[in-house]
Write an enzyme that holds these catalytic residues in place. Structure first.
Site, PDB file in Angstrom:
ATOM      1  N   GLU A  35       0.161  -1.526   0.269  1.00  0.00           N
ATOM      2  CA  GLU A  35      -0.234   0.149   0.141  1.00  0.00           C
ATOM      3  C   GLU A  35       0.852   1.468   0.320  1.00  0.00           C
ATOM      4  OE1 GLU A  35      -3.289  -0.290   2.939  1.00  0.00           O
ATOM      5  OE2 GLU A  35      -3.403   2.138   3.067  1.00  0.00           O
ATOM      6  N   HIS A  46      -1.785  10.137  -1.050  1.00  0.00           N
ATOM      7  CA  HIS A  46      -2.167   8.893  -2.154  1.00  0.00           C
ATOM      8  C   HIS A  46      -2.270   8.868  -3.504  1.00  0.00           C
ATOM      9  CE1 HIS A  46      -3.325   5.136  -0.471  1.00  0.00           C
ATOM     10  NE2 HIS A  46      -4.092   4.376  -1.210  1.00  0.00           N
TER      11      HIS A  46
HETATM   12  C1  MEV Z   1      -6.170   3.099   4.740  1.00  0.00           C
HETATM   13  O1  MEV Z   1      -4.941   2.294   4.041  1.00  0.00           O
HETATM   14  C2  MEV Z   1      -6.163   3.199   6.177  1.00  0.00           C
HETATM   15  C3  MEV Z   1      -7.071   4.246   6.983  1.00  0.00           C
HETATM   16  O2  MEV Z   1      -8.187   4.546   6.177  1.00  0.00           O
HETATM   17  C4  MEV Z   1      -7.146   4.665   8.246  1.00  0.00           C
HETATM   18  C5  MEV Z   1      -8.076   5.172   8.533  1.00  0.00           C
HETATM   19  O3  MEV Z   1      -9.301   5.656   8.208  1.00  0.00           O
HETATM   20  O4  MEV Z   1      -7.930   5.924  10.392  1.00  0.00           O
HETATM   21  C6  MEV Z   1      -6.818   5.978   6.092  1.00  0.00           C
END
Ligand code: MEV
Length: 415
Positions: free
Chosen positions: A80, A365
């Site tokens: 990721e 992201h």
């Molecule tokens: C993504 O892999 C993880 C998040 O969704 C965690 C969160 O929302 O606290 C960003």
């Protein structure tokens, strides 16, 4: 060794490897393992069944971690994007306030023996024979006992179910630097005959529990005095405390960090995940594993999580995992490893809460994703880096077709 490697993320892979060669003392064999992934087809064939190939993942280093006054470079494996950058960024913020304070209990794992149709009063019988059972456990695992581990406790409870009366005998063992599954399963399987000789009935299942309630790690850190971030994070925390849908995602973000470290060190990621989520639900109400508060105008984050990370045996024999444990992390025992993991989980969670309550998670992201898309479109690593730079503050324009178009332009211009 310092972990605040300035601009590490901006370097090329070969430059990062050179830095690691210096700071972690890597040799040519280590670097070859990094470049090949560490496992040959023959080794893979010996590890699992029906092997037809290998499956590689990025192996990264999170920077800036300072825990209990010591600097750590944190190895992380996973697919990721944003996770390593987010952990490093939060660690940098915490570093401004001295870093993380973390601790882990003794590495105690629990096993269960389930007995069908025991004699009446069997719980009392187990209690009366506790010393014999503890002695038997120690005799099953002499080398663990020699290393300072061994039997710690035995207790039992009865329940009735549709198929009759049942007894569960629990036992706990200090497993030292092991994850502990093999040790506990071996003890459970040996101990069940002795238990049956004491309480009658039939042993139905003898197995480790992944809910390692006696192997708990805690970490805390101050992150910021920025009022907007503090307000956002405190609100996000209350959101998670009041909504299971949010709490699960909140904890998923924590596990982004912990599982990446677990994977990089050859640990069982499913065991770590199962335990964390089981602990989150242990009070019958699924809750976030972190909490936040204000202290002297600063945001204080805290995490409490059961962790069964080992540093010997099993998957930790993977050549890259060995380098991760011995040369990069340089942890002395499994408790230290678990304290690092708890700190990484807290850092990951703070970064996620900061991002989702400030600029949103998609921005960073998507920009990182532009690199992956560029490589998929046939860009060289240098072109992918340029494409990544190009999309700074243009995240909303990132799409595969736009990136293909941009790449065509760059090629036309000989870039
Ligand atoms: C993504 O892999 C993880 C998040 O969704 C965690 C969160 O929302 O606290 C960003």
């Amino acid at each position: 060794m310092r972990s605040d490697l300035s601009g590490f993320y901006k370097k090329r892979i070969d430059e990062r490897i050179d830095i690691l060669r210096d700071v972690a003392g890597l040799d040519d064999d280590d670097i070859l393992h990094f470049k090949t992934g560490g496992v040959t087809l023959d080794a893979a064939d010996a590890m699992r069944e029906n092997v037809v190939g290998l499956y590689s993942l990025p192996f990264s280093i999170a920077t800036n971690f300072r825990i209990n006054g010591k600097d750590y470079l944190v190895p992380m494996a996973g697919e990721e994007p944003s996770v390593v950058a987010a952990a490093s960024k939060a660690a940098k913020m915490a570093r401004e306030y001295g870093g993380f304070a973390a601790s882990s209990t003794q590495p105690i794992m629990i096993g269960e023996i389930n007995i069908a149709d025991p004699d009446p009063e069997s719980t009392t019988v187990i209690e009366a024979h506790k010393d014999d059972l503890l002695k038997f456990i120690d005799e099953c695992i002499p080398s663990m006992k020699n290393r300072g581990g061994g039997a710690r406790d035995v207790w039992a409870r009865e329940y009735a179910c549709g198929m009759g009366n049942r007894l569960i005998v629990y036992f706990s063992v200090d497993v030292r630097d092991a994850m502990g599954a093999n040790v506990i399963n071996k003890v459970a399987e040996s101990l069940s005959a002795l238990v049956c000789s004491l309480v009658g009935g039939r042993a139905n299942a003898n197995i480790l529990t992944n809910l390692c309630l006696k192997r708990i790690s805690k970490a805390k850190a101050y992150f910021t005095e920025d009022e907007s971030i503090i307000e956002g994070v405190l609100n996000a925390q209350l959101f998670a405390e009041n909504d299971i849908f949010r709490a699960v995602t909140h904890n998923k973000g924590i596990m982004n960090g912990i599982s990446s470290l677990a994977l990089a060190t050859g640990n069982d990621t499913r065991a770590v995940e199962a335990s964390a989520h089981g602990y989150a639900a242990y009070s019958s109400f699924y809750r976030p594993l972190t909490k936040y508060s204000m202290e002297d105008g600063k945001l204080l984050g805290e995490i409490e999580v059961p962790l069964s990370l080992g540093m010997i045996g099993g998957g930790t024999n993977h050549p890259v995992a060995r380098i991760a444990i011995e040369k990069i992390l340089r942890v002395e025992n499994s408790q230290e490893l678990c304290s690092v993991a708890a700190s990484v989980g807290l850092a990951q969670n703070f970064s996620a809460l900061r991002a989702i309550t400030q600029e949103g998670i998609s921005k960073g992201h998507m920009r990182l994703h532009s690199k992956t898309l560029a490589l998929m479109a046939g860009a060289t690593p240098e072109q992918a880096a340029k494409i990544y730079d190009y999309y700074k503050d243009r995240e909303s324009e990132i799409s595969f077709s736009n990136i293909k178009e941009l790449l065509k332009h760059m090629r036309d211009e000989g870039r």
